[in-house]
Design a protein around this motif. Structure first.
Motif, PDB file in Angstrom:
ATOM      1  N   LEU A 372      -1.277  -1.606  -4.945  1.00  0.00           N
ATOM      2  CA  LEU A 372      -0.054  -2.383  -5.149  1.00  0.00           C
ATOM      3  C   LEU A 372      -0.370  -3.698  -5.864  1.00  0.00           C
ATOM      4  N   ARG A 373       0.368  -3.963  -6.954  1.00  0.00           N
ATOM      5  CA  ARG A 373       0.152  -5.165  -7.739  1.00  0.00           C
ATOM      6  C   ARG A 373       1.275  -6.186  -7.585  1.00  0.00           C
ATOM      7  N   VAL A 374       2.508  -5.701  -7.421  1.00  0.00           N
ATOM      8  CA  VAL A 374       3.665  -6.601  -7.312  1.00  0.00           C
ATOM      9  C   VAL A 374       4.447  -6.241  -6.061  1.00  0.00           C
ATOM     10  N   LEU A 375       4.707  -7.259  -5.217  1.00  0.00           N
ATOM     11  CA  LEU A 375       5.503  -7.073  -4.003  1.00  0.00           C
ATOM     12  C   LEU A 375       6.589  -8.147  -3.968  1.00  0.00           C
ATOM     13  N   LYS A 376       7.851  -7.696  -3.936  1.00  0.00           N
ATOM     14  CA  LYS A 376       8.980  -8.613  -3.874  1.00  0.00           C
ATOM     15  C   LYS A 376       9.678  -8.481  -2.525  1.00  0.00           C
ATOM     16  N   MET A 377       9.766  -9.615  -1.816  1.00  0.00           N
ATOM     17  CA  MET A 377      10.394  -9.615  -0.497  1.00  0.00           C
ATOM     18  C   MET A 377      11.336 -10.804  -0.323  1.00  0.00           C
ATOM     19  N   GLY A 378      11.844 -11.325  -1.423  1.00  0.00           N
ATOM     20  CA  GLY A 378      12.751 -12.458  -1.366  1.00  0.00           C
ATOM     21  C   GLY A 378      14.077 -12.119  -0.708  1.00  0.00           C
ATOM     22  N   LYS A 379      14.811 -13.171  -0.327  1.00  0.00           N
ATOM     23  CA  LYS A 379      16.146 -13.042   0.264  1.00  0.00           C
ATOM     24  C   LYS A 379      16.141 -12.249   1.567  1.00  0.00           C
ATOM     25  N   ASN A 380      15.037 -12.255   2.298  1.00  0.00           N
ATOM     26  CA  ASN A 380      14.965 -11.654   3.625  1.00  0.00           C
ATOM     27  C   ASN A 380      14.865 -12.768   4.673  1.00  0.00           C
ATOM     28  N   PRO A 381      15.432 -12.557   5.864  1.00  0.00           N
ATOM     29  CA  PRO A 381      15.376 -13.599   6.907  1.00  0.00           C
ATOM     30  C   PRO A 381      14.026 -13.632   7.631  1.00  0.00           C
ATOM     31  N   LYS A 399     -10.268  -5.387  -1.247  1.00  0.00           N
ATOM     32  CA  LYS A 399      -9.956  -4.533  -2.395  1.00  0.00           C
ATOM     33  C   LYS A 399      -8.513  -4.689  -2.860  1.00  0.00           C
ATOM     34  N   SER A 400      -7.808  -5.656  -2.337  1.00  0.00           N
ATOM     35  CA  SER A 400      -6.394  -5.835  -2.696  1.00  0.00           C
ATOM     36  C   SER A 400      -6.235  -6.048  -4.202  1.00  0.00           C
ATOM     37  N   ALA A 401      -5.208  -5.391  -4.766  1.00  0.00           N
ATOM     38  CA  ALA A 401      -4.933  -5.512  -6.201  1.00  0.00           C
ATOM     39  C   ALA A 401      -3.708  -6.388  -6.469  1.00  0.00           C
ATOM     40  N   ILE A 402      -3.192  -7.069  -5.462  1.00  0.00           N
ATOM     41  CA  ILE A 402      -1.972  -7.870  -5.587  1.00  0.00           C
ATOM     42  C   ILE A 402      -2.132  -8.940  -6.668  1.00  0.00           C
ATOM     43  N   GLN A 403      -1.143  -8.998  -7.556  1.00  0.00           N
ATOM     44  CA  GLN A 403      -1.116 -10.007  -8.605  1.00  0.00           C
ATOM     45  C   GLN A 403       0.111 -10.904  -8.516  1.00  0.00           C
ATOM     46  N   GLU A 404       1.165 -10.428  -7.835  1.00  0.00           N
ATOM     47  CA  GLU A 404       2.395 -11.228  -7.736  1.00  0.00           C
ATOM     48  C   GLU A 404       3.086 -10.997  -6.401  1.00  0.00           C
ATOM     49  N   LEU A 405       3.445 -12.101  -5.743  1.00  0.00           N
ATOM     50  CA  LEU A 405       4.230 -12.080  -4.513  1.00  0.00           C
ATOM     51  C   LEU A 405       5.500 -12.885  -4.742  1.00  0.00           C
ATOM     52  N   ASP A 406       6.633 -12.271  -4.449  1.00  0.00           N
ATOM     53  CA  ASP A 406       7.913 -12.947  -4.650  1.00  0.00           C
ATOM     54  C   ASP A 406       8.596 -13.153  -3.304  1.00  0.00           C
ATOM     55  N   PHE A 407       8.650 -14.416  -2.864  1.00  0.00           N
ATOM     56  CA  PHE A 407       9.347 -14.794  -1.632  1.00  0.00           C
ATOM     57  C   PHE A 407      10.530 -15.706  -1.973  1.00  0.00           C
ATOM     58  N   SER A 408      11.256 -15.360  -3.012  1.00  0.00           N
ATOM     59  CA  SER A 408      12.368 -16.187  -3.489  1.00  0.00           C
ATOM     60  C   SER A 408      13.354 -16.494  -2.370  1.00  0.00           C
ATOM     61  N   ASP A 409      13.847 -17.741  -2.375  1.00  0.00           N
ATOM     62  CA  ASP A 409      14.854 -18.210  -1.419  1.00  0.00           C
ATOM     63  C   ASP A 409      14.323 -18.314   0.012  1.00  0.00           C
ATOM     64  N   ILE A 410      13.023 -18.316   0.187  1.00  0.00           N
ATOM     65  CA  ILE A 410      12.431 -18.480   1.518  1.00  0.00           C
ATOM     66  C   ILE A 410      11.584 -19.757   1.513  1.00  0.00           C
TER      67      ILE A 410
END
Length: 555
Positions: A372-381, A399-410
Motif C-alpha cells: 500500500l502506497r496511498v491511504l486516505k482516511m480524512g473526514k472520519n471521527p 517494509k512499509s511502502a506508504i508514501q502518502e497519508l491523508d487525514f484531511s479535516d482531522i
C-alpha cells in the motif's frame, strides 16, 4: 390409279424445289465454310468486338434499328432477334447507364464498369436513416465526430430514442474507440440500446454511461453484455440509481468478465445486500485493477463482504470505498484484508464513520502490508488518537511502502507530530496531510509547516454575484442548459470555470460537497439557495463572535 400416283409425285417434287436452301435435286444446300467464299469485313474502331458490350448514344436509334432485322445494333455481341423480353430490358438498362457525350446515334467501344457502393465504416448513412425512421433530429455534433477515435457527447440530452439512433449507427462503426455519453438521460431503454450495440461492436474499449438514470431495469442488459464482451477494458457507470437488483446482475458480470480492468460504480444505491453480492464476485475476478464503489451505502454485513472480497482478490491496485458507512467493524475487516492482500496500492476510506478504535484496528493490517502506497482516511471521527494509531502501525513495519497519508479535516496534537518525525526518518518521502498541516517530502523540520488558511468558496461565489449585479437564479441559469433547475456536479464545475471565479480544485470540491447535501451527484437550484442562506447565517454568527471578542479585549 397410275395416273393419280404420277400426279402426286409431280406435286411433291415441285414443293421441294420451292423450299429455300435446296438445290434443283431437292437437297439442302450447306453454308459456305470458313475458308470458302469472300473474307469477312474486318472490324473498324467504331465497330465493337463481339466480346464487348456496346452502348447506343440514342435511344430512338436503338428502337428504329431493332425493327430492322439483320442490323448491327440489333445483332452485336451475339444477340439474336428472338431474345426474350427480360434480355431486351436488361440491354436497354445497360444502354441508359452509359456516359455518352451526345445523342448522335453512334456506338461506343468503351467498356461499361460495374458500379460499386463503398462501405460506410462510420455509419453516417445508417445514422441519418435511423433518425428518420425513429423520428428524432440528427445530432450535428455526432455527425461531425463519427470518425474520431474518441467521441465525447456529455450533456446532449439524447434520451432513449436519441441513444437508439446512435447505437444503430455504431454497430458497424470501426473508428470510435472511446465512447462518452455521460449525463444524457438515456434511462433504462437507452442503456439497453447501447448494450445491444456493444454486443456487436468489437472496437469500443472505453465506455462512460455515468449519470444517465439507467436504474435497475437498464442494469440487467448492460451486465449481460459485460459477461460476454471481450473488448471493453474501462466501464464507468457512476450515478445511475443502481440498487440491490442491479448488484446481482453486476456481480455476475464482475465474476465472468476477464477483460475489464477499470469499473466505476460510485454514486449509486448499493446497500448491505449489494455488498453481500459484490464481495464474492470481487474475490473471483482476476483481471480488474481499478474499482470505485464510493458514495454508496455499504455498511455492516455488506461492508464485511466487500472487505473479504478485497482480501482474496489478486489484481486490484486502486480501490475507492469513501463515503459509505463501513464503521469500526468494516475498518477492522479492511485491516484483516491488508494483511493478506499483496496487490493493493491505493485505498480511500474517507468519511466512513471510523472512530479512534476503528482506526487502530485498521492499523493492524498496516503492520504487515508492504504494497500500500496511498491511504486516505480524512473526514472520519477518529481524532488525533486515531491518526496516531495508524502512524504507529506504519512505524512498526520496516517494509512499509506508504508514501502518502491523508487525514484531511482531522486535527492532530503534539504526540502525533513527534511520532511523525520518527517515521520520517524511516520513510523520508512520506507526505502527510492533516486539517492544519501538510508535511511535505524531504524530512526536514522546516517542511512541516502550517497550511495556509483556506478560503471560503461560498464567499468567492457571493462576491462574484454581487460584483456582476446578478441574482442567484441568474447564475444558476448560466449552468442549467436544459432549464431543468438541476445540474450535475460536472456541469456546475464547468460553469464555475466558465465564469472565471478563482477556485482551486480543493475549493471547488468543497463547494460541491457543501451544495450537494443529499449526495446524489446533482445540484438543484434550491440547494444553491439553501447553501447561500446557510453561509450568510454563518457569517452573521462569526461577526457576532468577533464583536464579542473585541469587547472582551477592550474591557
Amino acid at each position: 390409279m397410275a395416273d393419280v400416283e404420277k400426279e402426286n409425285l409431280k406435286n411433291l417434287e415441285e414443293k421441294q424445289k420451292s423450299r429455300p436452301g435446296t438445290g434443283s435435286q431437292g437437297k439442302v444446300s450447306k453454308p459456305p465454310s470458313a475458308g470458302s467464299g469472300p473474307a469477312s469485313r474486318p472490324h473498324s474502331r467504331t465497330s465493337p468486338a463481339p466480346s464487348r458490350k456496346s452502348v447506343s448514344r440514342n435511344g430512338s436509334a436503338r428502337s428504329s434499328a431493332k425493327g430492322r432485322p439483320g442490323s448491327k445494333i440489333s445483332n452485336m455481341s451475339g444477340d439474336v432477334s428472338d431474345q426474350s423480353d427480360n434480355e431486351d430490358t436488361r440491354s436497354k438498362t445497360t444502354m441508359e447507364e452509359g456516359d455518352g457525350e451526345g445523342s448522335d446515334g453512334y456506338d461506343t467501344d468503351l467498356e461499361i464498369e460495374d458500379k460499386r457502393i463503398e462501405y460506410d465504416s462510420t455509419g453516417r448513412t445508417t445514422y441519418k436513416e435511423a433518425c428518420k425512421q425513429i423520428g428524432v433530429v440528427p445530432v450535428s455534433y455526432f455527425l461531425r465526430h463519427m470518425q474520431d477515435s474518441e467521441l465525447v457527447m456529455m450533456h446532449h440530452g439524447l434520451g432513449p430514442l436519441g441513444a437508439k439512433a446512435i447505437a444503430t449507427s455504431l454497430v458497424t462503426n470501426t473508428t470510435i474507440l472511446k465512447l462518452n455519453l455521460r449525463d444524457n438521460w438515456l434511462e433504462a431503454q437507452g442503456g439497453k440500446y447501447i448494450a445491444e450495440m456493444l454486443v456487436e461492436n468489437c472496437y469500443i474499449h472505453d465506455l462512460d454511461l455515468s449519470y444517465n438514470k439507467i436504474g435497475n431495469d437498464g442494469a440487467e442488459p448492460i451486465a449481460e453484455m459485460l459477461q460476454d464482451n471481450s473488448t471493453l477494458d474501462r466501464v464507468l457507470l457512476s450515478g445511475n440509481g443502481f440498487g440491490d437488483k442491479a448488484a446481482e446482475a453486476f456481480a455476475e458480470a464482475i465474476m465472468s468478465n476477464q477483460k475489464m480492468e477499470e469499473m466505476d460504480l460510485s454514486h449509486n444505491e448499493f446497500g448491505e445486500v449489494s455488498g453481500g453480492l459484490l464481495g464474492p464476485a470481487i474475490a473471483e475476478n482476476s483481471q480488474m485493477k481499478v474499482l470505485d464503489l464510493s458514495w454508496n451505502h455499504l455498511r455492516r454485513k455488506g461492508a464485511l463482504a466487500v472487505s473479504e472480497g478485497i482480501r482474496d482478490n489478486i489484481t486490484i491496485t486502486h480501490l475507492d470505498l469513501s463515503w459509505n458507512g463501513f464503521g469500526d467493524d468494516g475498518a477492522e475487516a479492511i485491516g484483516d484484508a491488508l494483511k493478506s492482500n499483496k496487490t493493493l496500492e491505493f485505498l480511500d476510506m474517507s468519511n466512513n464513520r471510523i472512530s479512534t478504535e476503528g482506526a487502530v484496528l485498521l492499523a493492524k493490517g498496516l503492520i504487515e502490508n508492504d504494497t500500500l502506497r496511498v491511504l486516505k482516511m480524512g473526514k472520519n471521527p477518529m481524532q488525533s488518537a486515531g491518526c496516531y494509531g495508524v502512524l504507529k502501525g506504519i512505524s512498526q513495519n520496516e517494509k512499509s511502502a506508504i508514501q502518502e497519508l491523508d487525514f484531511s479535516d482531522i486535527l492532530v496534537n503534539d504526540d502525533f507530530d513527534e511520532l511523525l518525525k520518527q517515521v520520517k526518518e524511516m520513510l523520508p518521502a512520506l507526505l502527510v496531510k492533516t486539517a492544519e498541516r501538510v508535511h511535505g517530502r524531504g524530512g526536514a523540520a522546516k517542511d512541516f509547516k502550517k497550511a495556509k488558511p483556506r478560503a471560503d468558496p461560498m464567499t468567492k461565489l457571493k462576491q462574484y454575484v454581487e460584483k456582476n449585479n446578478l441574482r442567484l437564479v441568474d447564475l444558476f441559469n448560466q449552468f442549467d442548459k436544459d432549464k431543468s433547475m438541476s445540474v450535475t456536479r460536472e456541469e456546475f464545475a464547468q460553469g464555475i470555470e466558465a465564469t472565471g471565479i478563482d477556485l482551486s480544485p480543493d475549493e471547488l470540491n468543497r463547494l460541491l460537497d457543501t451544495l450537494d447535501k443529499d449526495g446524489d451527484g446533482e445540484i438543484e437550484y434550491g440547494e444553491l439557495v439553501f447553501g447561500a442562506q446557510a453561509h450568510q447565517e454563518q457569517e452573521r454568527k462569526m461577526a457576532k463572535k468577533r464583536m464579542k471578542k473585541q469587547k472582551q479585549t477592550q474591557a
